[in-house]
Design a protein around this motif. Structure first.
Motif, PDB file in Angstrom:
ATOM      1  N   LEU A 131       0.825  -1.220   0.000  1.00  0.00           N
ATOM      2  CA  LEU A 131       0.000   0.000   0.000  1.00  0.00           C
ATOM      3  C   LEU A 131       0.854   1.262   0.000  1.00  0.00           C
ATOM      4  CD1 LEU A 131      -2.699  -1.030   2.615  1.00  0.00           C
ATOM      5  CD2 LEU A 131      -3.125  -0.492   0.209  1.00  0.00           C
ATOM      6  N   TYR A 132       2.001   1.230   0.693  1.00  0.00           N
ATOM      7  CA  TYR A 132       2.861   2.407   0.829  1.00  0.00           C
ATOM      8  C   TYR A 132       4.071   2.341  -0.109  1.00  0.00           C
ATOM      9  CZ  TYR A 132       0.179   3.337   5.147  1.00  0.00           C
ATOM     10  OH  TYR A 132      -0.825   3.585   6.042  1.00  0.00           O
ATOM     11  N   ARG A 133       3.892   1.677  -1.282  1.00  0.00           N
ATOM     12  CA  ARG A 133       5.049   1.477  -2.184  1.00  0.00           C
ATOM     13  C   ARG A 133       5.530   2.778  -2.800  1.00  0.00           C
ATOM     14  NH1 ARG A 133       0.451  -0.381  -4.442  1.00  0.00           N
ATOM     15  NH2 ARG A 133      -0.198   0.548  -6.424  1.00  0.00           N
ATOM     16  N   LEU A 148     -13.785   6.662   4.733  1.00  0.00           N
ATOM     17  CA  LEU A 148     -14.516   5.650   5.506  1.00  0.00           C
ATOM     18  C   LEU A 148     -14.724   6.078   6.953  1.00  0.00           C
ATOM     19  CD1 LEU A 148     -13.065   2.104   4.700  1.00  0.00           C
ATOM     20  CD2 LEU A 148     -15.340   2.974   4.217  1.00  0.00           C
ATOM     21  N   SER A 149     -13.749   6.811   7.509  1.00  0.00           N
ATOM     22  CA  SER A 149     -13.724   7.002   8.959  1.00  0.00           C
ATOM     23  C   SER A 149     -14.171   8.370   9.459  1.00  0.00           C
ATOM     24  CB  SER A 149     -12.305   6.740   9.492  1.00  0.00           C
ATOM     25  OG  SER A 149     -11.992   5.380   9.349  1.00  0.00           O
ATOM     26  N   PHE A 150     -13.981   9.414   8.663  1.00  0.00           N
ATOM     27  CA  PHE A 150     -14.124  10.760   9.242  1.00  0.00           C
ATOM     28  C   PHE A 150     -15.550  11.043   9.728  1.00  0.00           C
ATOM     29  CE2 PHE A 150     -14.340  15.535   8.747  1.00  0.00           C
ATOM     30  CZ  PHE A 150     -13.652  15.784   9.918  1.00  0.00           C
ATOM     31  N   PHE A 194       0.094   7.843  16.316  1.00  0.00           N
ATOM     32  CA  PHE A 194       1.275   6.975  16.258  1.00  0.00           C
ATOM     33  C   PHE A 194       1.135   6.106  15.013  1.00  0.00           C
ATOM     34  CE2 PHE A 194       3.441   2.992  16.919  1.00  0.00           C
ATOM     35  CZ  PHE A 194       4.662   3.375  17.428  1.00  0.00           C
ATOM     36  N   ASP A 195       2.058   6.266  14.075  1.00  0.00           N
ATOM     37  CA  ASP A 195       1.898   5.505  12.818  1.00  0.00           C
ATOM     38  C   ASP A 195       3.255   5.354  12.138  1.00  0.00           C
ATOM     39  OD1 ASP A 195       0.785   4.422  10.310  1.00  0.00           O
ATOM     40  OD2 ASP A 195      -1.120   5.304  10.954  1.00  0.00           O
ATOM     41  N   LEU A 196       3.271   4.634  11.040  1.00  0.00           N
ATOM     42  CA  LEU A 196       4.506   4.385  10.284  1.00  0.00           C
ATOM     43  C   LEU A 196       5.045   5.701   9.707  1.00  0.00           C
ATOM     44  CD1 LEU A 196       3.257   1.161   8.454  1.00  0.00           C
ATOM     45  CD2 LEU A 196       4.984   1.267  10.276  1.00  0.00           C
ATOM     46  N   PHE A 236      -7.969   2.603  18.764  1.00  0.00           N
ATOM     47  CA  PHE A 236      -7.593   1.615  17.745  1.00  0.00           C
ATOM     48  C   PHE A 236      -8.724   1.573  16.718  1.00  0.00           C
ATOM     49  CE2 PHE A 236      -4.996   0.208  21.281  1.00  0.00           C
ATOM     50  CZ  PHE A 236      -3.873  -0.380  20.710  1.00  0.00           C
ATOM     51  N   GLY A 237      -8.676   2.418  15.693  1.00  0.00           N
ATOM     52  CA  GLY A 237      -9.720   2.448  14.666  1.00  0.00           C
ATOM     53  C   GLY A 237      -9.325   1.597  13.477  1.00  0.00           C
ATOM     54  N   TYR A 238     -10.080   0.550  13.187  1.00  0.00           N
ATOM     55  CA  TYR A 238      -9.783  -0.377  12.084  1.00  0.00           C
ATOM     56  C   TYR A 238      -8.335  -0.865  12.146  1.00  0.00           C
ATOM     57  CZ  TYR A 238     -14.173   0.837   9.636  1.00  0.00           C
ATOM     58  OH  TYR A 238     -15.496   1.020   9.275  1.00  0.00           O
TER      59      TYR A 238
HETATM   60  C1  LIG Z   1      -6.845   0.310   8.247  1.00  0.00           C
HETATM   61  S1  LIG Z   1      -5.860   1.733   8.618  1.00  0.00           S
HETATM   62  C2  LIG Z   1      -6.803   2.508   9.893  1.00  0.00           C
HETATM   63  C3  LIG Z   1      -6.684   4.018   9.889  1.00  0.00           C
HETATM   64  C4  LIG Z   1      -7.502   4.771  10.947  1.00  0.00           C
HETATM   65  N1  LIG Z   1      -7.171   4.374  12.303  1.00  0.00           N
HETATM   66  C5  LIG Z   1      -8.993   4.651  10.704  1.00  0.00           C
HETATM   67  O1  LIG Z   1      -9.721   4.198  11.596  1.00  0.00           O
HETATM   68  O2  LIG Z   1      -9.432   5.012   9.611  1.00  0.00           O
HETATM   69  C6  LIG Z   1      -4.509   0.981   9.480  1.00  0.00           C
HETATM   70  C7  LIG Z   1      -3.447   1.947   9.977  1.00  0.00           C
HETATM   71  O3  LIG Z   1      -2.448   1.204  10.689  1.00  0.00           O
HETATM   72  C8  LIG Z   1      -1.186   1.734  10.361  1.00  0.00           C
HETATM   73  N2  LIG Z   1      -0.152   0.713  10.594  1.00  0.00           N
HETATM   74  C9  LIG Z   1       0.046  -0.447   9.933  1.00  0.00           C
HETATM   75  N3  LIG Z   1       1.101  -1.111  10.429  1.00  0.00           N
HETATM   76  C10 LIG Z   1       1.583  -0.349  11.439  1.00  0.00           C
HETATM   77  C11 LIG Z   1       2.675  -0.498  12.346  1.00  0.00           C
HETATM   78  N4  LIG Z   1       3.446  -1.581  12.295  1.00  0.00           N
HETATM   79  N5  LIG Z   1       2.879   0.470  13.255  1.00  0.00           N
HETATM   80  C12 LIG Z   1       2.096   1.571  13.306  1.00  0.00           C
HETATM   81  N6  LIG Z   1       1.026   1.772  12.476  1.00  0.00           N
HETATM   82  C13 LIG Z   1       0.791   0.825  11.552  1.00  0.00           C
HETATM   83  C14 LIG Z   1      -1.312   2.088   8.897  1.00  0.00           C
HETATM   84  O4  LIG Z   1      -0.317   2.984   8.460  1.00  0.00           O
HETATM   85  C15 LIG Z   1      -2.720   2.687   8.856  1.00  0.00           C
HETATM   86  O5  LIG Z   1      -2.707   4.055   9.130  1.00  0.00           O
END
Ligand SMILES: C[S@@+](CC[C@H](N)C(=O)[O-])C[C@H]1O[C@@H](n2cnc3c(N)ncnc32)[C@H](O)[C@@H]1O
Length: 332
Positions: A131-133, A148-150, A194-196, A236-238
């Motif tokens: 996804l992040y290529r 989807l989320s907002f 907190f994310d990648l 923890f959303g999705y």
């Molecule tokens: C399905 S999206 C959910 C986005 C948001 N929380 C929402 O509810 O719409 C999954 C999220 O998990 C993040 N993610 C995936 N692997 C991760 C990791 N190892 N560490 C931190 N975040 C990660 C992705 O970058 C992405 O933003």
């Protein structure tokens, strides 16, 4: 043939009819011109009337469009916000994604049936590597997550009752849909997504767009290898639906350890009914998640078991009016 079987057999036509009508502007036109005949719609949109009439007949049989005795058409009031692309609940952008990826998905799912997911996935890139290529693909994914989320996040943030919360940690918070909604409702709240590392520039765009400098920040890392920032509320959303039970247990334990006593965890997900007989959108997305992730959708009891296993108590389920619901737990 039972009607449900008919809908299943002809479902591919239903999805394509929705998509075609949306692209031609039929739903926006009907939202503004209730009672229009197929001649009115065809004339206004400059499309072939015979084809449009047949398309409308499919949509009328599906009850996506209502037709009166004089041949006038209307969008049913409960469906209108989901069909009109000017509304925040609009879902047909998601149909684009389904149709775009469906052919590939079903090829891989057939392969899973024959050889098992583990063997097939060993030859595929890990989900977020793919996804992040590149930046364009990252933006496409994060935009889809935002869509989807907002909208539902405002309702979920309200259901979470965060009046006393001060430090939200939005785990895997992406470009910030839940954080922005929560910050708009609770003026004393601050949030860290907190994310990648690939996500940081998109979160910064959100901070600028919503003028949240000083209230919304980013912490870069992987929740598999790095500790989570300390906070009193962990969202923890999705996220849990992307991973298997063992991984979810470890992620929730990490949140428990980083959560101050009295704080809470918010799991926001689609839910299966307790009997796992539906609803259909959860069952469909559960199949799709099999291809896209390493996770699955769960029942409310499965989520509360995961929360209790990590040490959280006072677990409760709060349902929104949409597909994404809240399972809450507290660290005493
Ligand atoms: C399905 S999206 C959910 C986005 C948001 N929380 C929402 O509810 O719409 C999954 C999220 O998990 C993040 N993610 C995936 N692997 C991760 C990791 N190892 N560490 C931190 N975040 C990660 C992705 O970058 C992405 O933003």
């Amino acid at each position: 043939m039972p009607p449900e079987l008919g809908t299943a057999v002809f479902g591919v036509y239903a999805t394509r009819a929705l998509h075609l009508a949306d692209k031609a502007g039929v739903f926006v036109y009907l939202a503004d011109h209730g009672g229009a005949t197929s001649g009115d719609v065809g004339g206004a949109l400059g499309v072939d009337r015979e084809t449009l009439e047949r398309l409308l007949l499919v949509l009328v049989s599906l009850r996506v469009v209502e037709r009166d005795g004089q041949g006038g058409h209307r969008l049913p009031e409960d469906a209108r916000p989901y069909l009109d692309k000017r509304e925040p609940q609009y879902v047909l952008g998601f149909v684009d994604h389904l149709l775009g990826s469906a052919a590939e998905q079903f090829g891989v799912l057939a392969d899973y049936l024959a050889r098992g997911k583990k063997a097939v996935d060993a030859e595929r890139p890990a989900p977020f590597d793919e996804l992040y290529r590149d930046v364009a693909s990252t933006r496409r994914f994060l935009d889809a997550m935002w869509q989807l989320s907002f909208h539902v996040s405002h309702e979920l943030a309200g259901l979470a009752e965060l009046g006393e919360a001060r430090r939200l940690v939005d785990v895997g918070g992406a470009s910030g849909p839940f954080s922005v909604a929560a910050l708009s409702i609770y003026p004393e709240l601050t949030s860290t997504v907190f994310d990648l590392p690939e996500v940081e520039q998109f979160l910064k765009e959100t901070v600028d767009r919503y003028r949240l400098e000083g209230r919304l920040g980013f912490a870069s890392g992987s929740f598999f290898t790095d500790p989570l920032p300390e906070g009193d509320t962990f969202a923890f959303g999705y996220i849990l639906s992307d991973w298997d039970d063992k991984t979810c247990a470890a992620l929730l334990r990490k949140a428990y350890d980083a959560c101050v006593p009295g704080g809470r965890v918010l799991v926001m997900e689609r839910l299966f009914d307790e009997g796992r007989t539906g609803p259909l959108p959860t069952a469909v997305m559960n199949l799709s998640m099999h291809f896209e992730t390493e996770g699955r959708h769960r029942t409310p009891a499965e989520y509360t078991d995961l929360l209790r296993g990590a040490g959280f108590t006072e677990c409760a389920v709060r349902r929104s009016s949409a597909d994404k619901h809240l399972v809450i737990g507290r660290r005493v």
